[in-house]
Design a protein around this motif. Structure first.
Motif, PDB file in Angstrom:
ATOM      1  N   ASN A  15      49.018  37.222  18.738  1.00 12.81           N
ATOM      2  CA  ASN A  15      50.057  37.366  19.752  1.00 12.81           C
ATOM      3  C   ASN A  15      51.430  37.009  19.199  1.00 12.81           C
ATOM      4  OD1 ASN A  15      47.929  37.961  21.436  1.00 12.81           O
ATOM      5  ND2 ASN A  15      47.947  35.996  22.503  1.00 12.81           N
ATOM      6  N   LEU A  60      43.623  31.110  30.784  1.00 13.17           N
ATOM      7  CA  LEU A  60      43.034  31.988  29.770  1.00 13.17           C
ATOM      8  C   LEU A  60      42.343  31.160  28.706  1.00 13.17           C
ATOM      9  CD1 LEU A  60      46.084  34.353  29.058  1.00 13.17           C
ATOM     10  CD2 LEU A  60      44.231  34.761  30.689  1.00 13.17           C
ATOM     11  N   ARG A  61      41.181  31.603  28.270  1.00 12.36           N
ATOM     12  CA  ARG A  61      40.535  31.045  27.080  1.00 12.36           C
ATOM     13  C   ARG A  61      40.388  32.187  26.078  1.00 12.36           C
ATOM     14  NH1 ARG A  61      36.175  26.556  27.747  1.00 12.36           N
ATOM     15  NH2 ARG A  61      38.173  25.487  28.031  1.00 12.36           N
ATOM     16  N   LEU A  62      41.119  32.074  24.983  1.00 13.28           N
ATOM     17  CA  LEU A  62      41.187  33.144  23.998  1.00 13.28           C
ATOM     18  C   LEU A  62      40.424  32.772  22.740  1.00 13.28           C
ATOM     19  CD1 LEU A  62      44.996  33.980  24.358  1.00 13.28           C
ATOM     20  CD2 LEU A  62      43.071  35.018  25.567  1.00 13.28           C
ATOM     21  N   MET A  71      43.421  40.136  26.566  1.00 11.05           N
ATOM     22  CA  MET A  71      43.500  40.750  25.242  1.00 11.05           C
ATOM     23  C   MET A  71      43.341  42.265  25.323  1.00 11.05           C
ATOM     24  SD  MET A  71      44.417  38.431  23.286  1.00 11.05           S
ATOM     25  CE  MET A  71      44.431  39.536  21.857  1.00 11.05           C
ATOM     26  N   ALA A  75      43.418  34.913  18.460  1.00  8.99           N
ATOM     27  CA  ALA A  75      44.253  35.579  19.470  1.00  8.99           C
ATOM     28  C   ALA A  75      45.699  35.114  19.414  1.00  8.99           C
ATOM     29  CB  ALA A  75      43.672  35.344  20.861  1.00  8.99           C
ATOM     30  N   GLY A 105      40.484  35.693  29.616  1.00  8.94           N
ATOM     31  CA  GLY A 105      40.908  35.834  28.231  1.00  8.94           C
ATOM     32  C   GLY A 105      40.596  37.212  27.675  1.00  8.94           C
ATOM     33  N   ARG A 106      39.386  37.699  27.933  1.00 10.28           N
ATOM     34  CA  ARG A 106      39.007  39.034  27.452  1.00 10.28           C
ATOM     35  C   ARG A 106      39.862  40.113  28.114  1.00 10.28           C
ATOM     36  NH1 ARG A 106      33.716  36.648  27.687  1.00 10.28           N
ATOM     37  NH2 ARG A 106      33.466  37.397  29.834  1.00 10.28           N
ATOM     38  N   MET A 115      41.887  27.754  23.336  1.00 13.74           N
ATOM     39  CA  MET A 115      40.933  28.522  22.529  1.00 13.74           C
ATOM     40  C   MET A 115      39.585  27.816  22.529  1.00 13.74           C
ATOM     41  SD  MET A 115      43.472  29.522  19.371  1.00 13.74           S
ATOM     42  CE  MET A 115      43.930  27.800  19.153  1.00 13.74           C
ATOM     43  N   CYS A 162      45.694  27.169  29.341  1.00 14.70           N
ATOM     44  CA  CYS A 162      45.305  28.156  28.326  1.00 14.70           C
ATOM     45  C   CYS A 162      44.855  27.425  27.062  1.00 14.70           C
ATOM     46  CB  CYS A 162      46.472  29.083  27.981  1.00 14.70           C
ATOM     47  SG  CYS A 162      47.065  30.085  29.353  1.00 14.70           S
TER      48      CYS A 162
END
Length: 461
Positions: free
Chosen positions: A184, A174-176, A153, A180, A149-150, A201, A199
């Motif tokens: 996006n 991904l873990r945002l 971004m 985020a 995730g990092r 959060m 994916c």
């Protein structure tokens, strides 16, 4: 063979045919055609579709986890190919209708994004498609999700102009952060297709979607508690796969053009029964796909009054992987709620190879619990169903015959009924006998016995 300055016969083809041939090739092979003769040298500069995929250049890996050097090598090759092809097109008057890129998330992906951004700024590019893979493709840990995730971004922030021109985006693992996805969506203003695999959060997070151009959304295997489509005026296709929420997996706001809904889920013992009338809200879809993955049925039969507002335009229904132990008469509630239904396809099968896995998981022991349903009228007739297809390997033929007769008696204008052997996975294909042609014909004959004759009706196996 080419001798001297004489062109080969292939090179003498008209420009449009030559271009059509090259557009069908893998991009690596397409690039190699430039050495064939003078006629081929400018073909890449005229391609309307440019597809550059990491898996076109890499060897086939036997594991799901790549090494860092594999990622670097793959992305470097993609970057070199991208630069070579796009630079060759500098000054070209021909528009790239689709620039499709597949690459791995890594330090090199930033340079790929910036190269595409430069091409967008200096050349004619109508549509851009990104598929961004991760080093670990399956069974990611929490730390790997956060790291991905990092890194994503960082990539996103390094080339916002590229993402601002994307028409299609596929992301995985991904873990945002909470801000985020809204960020996006606000930058990816041209996005028409979004695929999110694993994916989120954070576990039990809420994803809110507001986008003016999004027409297809696919959510697969995430930890979202719920996805709220607050405002998606052009959304036509919604696919939702493997949800962990104890509540409704998604909520529909303003989605006036929604036509196709596909839901796939392996129901566990704690999953609730979904009411389609509530889940689909004020929409009026035309195509519905429900895949139960051979486990508990997770939709609750409802009456005509509840379903008619959302099903009055429904034309096609696919009910996939219904467990063999379940009676099929519950599916009749869909016919009663969808008076304009034209095609119904049902696949009945169990995965015998997953018996041991079921013992270790929180699967429901009663796959048909909650399917109580009473027909609204014994003389119910459906006037628009034209085709019925049933795929199955039934232990008891009577179940199939009884259900087929019920449909034939209710659907007064049924034109075609097809009986097939259901497909099986490679691991359990030898665990049960196949239908013979003789047995299939016998089932078709028994199904028609006692039903009214109709001109033009066919039964196929």
């Amino acid at each position: 063979m080419v001798e001297g300055n004489e062109d080969d016969r292939l090179s003498k083809l008209p420009d449009d045919l030559l271009l059509n041939i090259v557009e069908r090739l893998d991009i690596a092979d397409a690039a190699r055609t430039t050495i064939l003769s003078r006629r081929w040298k400018d073909v890449l500069a005229r391609l309307s579709k440019v597809v550059i995929r990491a898996d076109s250049f890499e060897s086939k890996h036997t594991t799901s986890k790549l090494k860092k050097e594999d990622i670097v090598q793959s992305n470097t090759t993609v970057l070199d190919a991208t630069r070579s092809i796009l630079e060759r097109r500098a000054g070209s008057l021909h528009t790239i209708q689709l620039l499709c890129m597949q690459f791995y998330l890594g330090d090199e992906s930033i340079f790929i994004g910036q190269t595409v951004a430069n091409s967008i700024a200096t050349q004619k590019v109508a549509s851009v498609d990104f598929t961004i893979l991760t080093k670990v493709r399956r069974n990611c840990t929490k730390d790997e999700l956060l790291t991905n995730g990092r890194q994503f971004m960082s990539f996103f922030d390094s080339c916002p102009n590229t993402f601002g021109c994307l028409a299609r985006l596929t992301l995985e693992n991904l873990r945002l952060g909470e801000s985020a996805f809204p960020k996006n969506f606000s930058i990816c203003k041209q996005l028409e297709f979004l695929f999110l695999h694993n994916c989120d959060m954070g576990i039990q997070s809420l994803l809110e979607v507001e986008h003016p151009q999004l027409s297809e959304l696919v959510i697969a295997s995430g930890c979202f508690k719920r996805v709220h489509l607050k405002w998606a005026p052009k959304l036509t296709i919604l696919k939702f796969s493997i949800f962990r929420s104890k509540d409704d997996p998604f909520c529909l706001g303003y989605v006036p053009l929604l036509q196709t809904v596909s839901i796939i889920n392996t129901a566990l013992s704690w999953h609730k029964m979904l009411k389609l009338s509530e889940l689909l809200g004020k929409t009026a879809i035309s195509i519905l796909h429900l895949n139960f993955r051979s486990e508990k049925i997770w939709v609750k039969p409802e009456g005509r009054r509840q379903l008619l507002p959302v099903f009055h335009k429904l034309r096609i229904v696919n009910l996939l992987n219904i467990p063999e132990e379940c009676d099929l008469t519950w599916t009749m509630f869909l016919l009663q709620g969808a008076p304009n239904l034209k095609e119904l396809r049902i696949v009945v099968r169990d995965h015998l190879c997953l018996v041991e896995q079921r013992k270790k998981g929180a699967f429901s022991e009663e796959k048909d619990k909650g399917l109580e349903w009473e027909p609204s009228a014994s003389d119910f007739k459906h006037h628009n169903l034209a085709g019925l297809s049933i795929y199955g390997r039934f232990q008891a033929e009577d179940k199939l015959v009884s259900y087929a007769r019920s449909i034939m008696q209710a659907a007064v204008n049924l034109e075609d009924i097809k009986l097939y052997k259901s497909p099986v996975c490679q691991r359990c294909k030898h665990m049960r006998p196949e239908w013979t042609l003789e047995r299939s014909h016998r089932l078709a004959t028994k199904s028609k016995r006692g039903c009214p004759r109709r001109s033009g009706f066919t039964s196929r196996v």
